[in-house]
Scaffold this motif. Structure first.
Motif, short mmCIF file in Angstrom:
data_model
loop_
_atom_site.label_atom_id
_atom_site.label_comp_id
_atom_site.label_asym_id
_atom_site.label_seq_id
_atom_site.Cartn_x
_atom_site.Cartn_y
_atom_site.Cartn_z
N GLU A 19 3.82 3.11 -1.96
CA GLU A 19 2.62 2.39 -1.56
C GLU A 19 1.80 3.19 -0.54
OE1 GLU A 19 4.22 -1.31 -0.22
OE2 GLU A 19 4.09 -2.20 -2.22
N ARG A 23 -2.04 4.56 -1.01
CA ARG A 23 -3.11 4.24 -0.05
C ARG A 23 -3.75 5.51 0.50
NH1 ARG A 23 0.70 0.18 1.54
NH2 ARG A 23 0.00 -1.81 0.72
N ARG A 51 -10.04 2.66 -8.56
CA ARG A 51 -9.72 1.33 -9.10
C ARG A 51 -8.33 1.31 -9.71
NH1 ARG A 51 -10.42 -3.67 -8.25
NH2 ARG A 51 -12.11 -4.51 -9.45
N GLU A 54 -5.75 1.04 -6.99
CA GLU A 54 -5.74 -0.29 -6.40
C GLU A 54 -5.07 -1.31 -7.33
OE1 GLU A 54 -6.79 -1.22 -3.21
OE2 GLU A 54 -6.74 0.95 -3.02
N VAL A 55 -5.30 -1.17 -8.62
CA VAL A 55 -4.66 -2.06 -9.59
C VAL A 55 -3.15 -1.86 -9.56
CG1 VAL A 55 -4.40 -2.51 -12.06
CG2 VAL A 55 -6.67 -2.34 -11.07
N LEU A 57 -1.35 -0.77 -7.02
CA LEU A 57 -0.84 -1.37 -5.78
C LEU A 57 -0.73 -2.89 -5.92
CD1 LEU A 57 -2.69 0.60 -2.96
CD2 LEU A 57 -0.22 0.32 -3.21
N GLY A 58 -1.70 -3.50 -6.57
CA GLY A 58 -1.65 -4.94 -6.79
C GLY A 58 -0.49 -5.34 -7.67
N ARG A 59 -0.23 -4.56 -8.72
CA ARG A 59 0.89 -4.86 -9.60
C ARG A 59 2.23 -4.73 -8.87
NH1 ARG A 59 0.65 -1.48 -14.72
NH2 ARG A 59 2.40 -2.80 -15.25
N HIS A 61 2.65 -5.17 -5.64
CA HIS A 61 2.70 -6.31 -4.72
C HIS A 61 3.12 -7.58 -5.43
CE1 HIS A 61 1.57 -8.94 -1.40
NE2 HIS A 61 0.98 -9.70 -2.30
N ASN A 62 2.59 -7.81 -6.62
CA ASN A 62 2.89 -9.03 -7.36
C ASN A 62 4.33 -9.09 -7.86
OD1 ASN A 62 0.30 -9.93 -6.97
ND2 ASN A 62 -0.44 -9.19 -8.92
#
Length: 77
Positions: A19, A23, A51, A54-55, A57-59, A61-62
């Motif tokens: 992560e 970043r 993008r 960021e996607v 990183l979101g995956r 996190h989820n």
């Protein structure tokens, strides 16, 4: 036909490293975008790359499981 490995065994430190690297990569791409924008060159490819990071990183996190006490009252924040 070969199959992708769909199960990874990563500990918290390894996931944190991934992560942090994503970043830092995004920060470098934003800086590069700023430089390229000053040169009046198109920046769409940089936007797409930012993008995608960021996607991802979101995956990540989820997929995390966050600790919540089962017997006590949970106060978030």
């Amino acid at each position: 036909m070969t199959k992708y490995n769909r199960q990874f065994d990563l500990n918290r430190e390894e996931l944190d490293l991934i992560e942090t690297a994503l970043r830092e990569r995004t920060a470098n791409l934003v800086d590069a975008k700023r430089v390229v924008a000053n040169d009046n060159e198109p920046v769409a490819h940089l936007d797409d790359t930012i993008r995608a990071g960021e996607v991802l990183l979101g995956r990540l996190h989820n997929q995390k499981v966050f600790y919540r006490p089962k017997k006590a009252v949970y106060v978030g924040g």
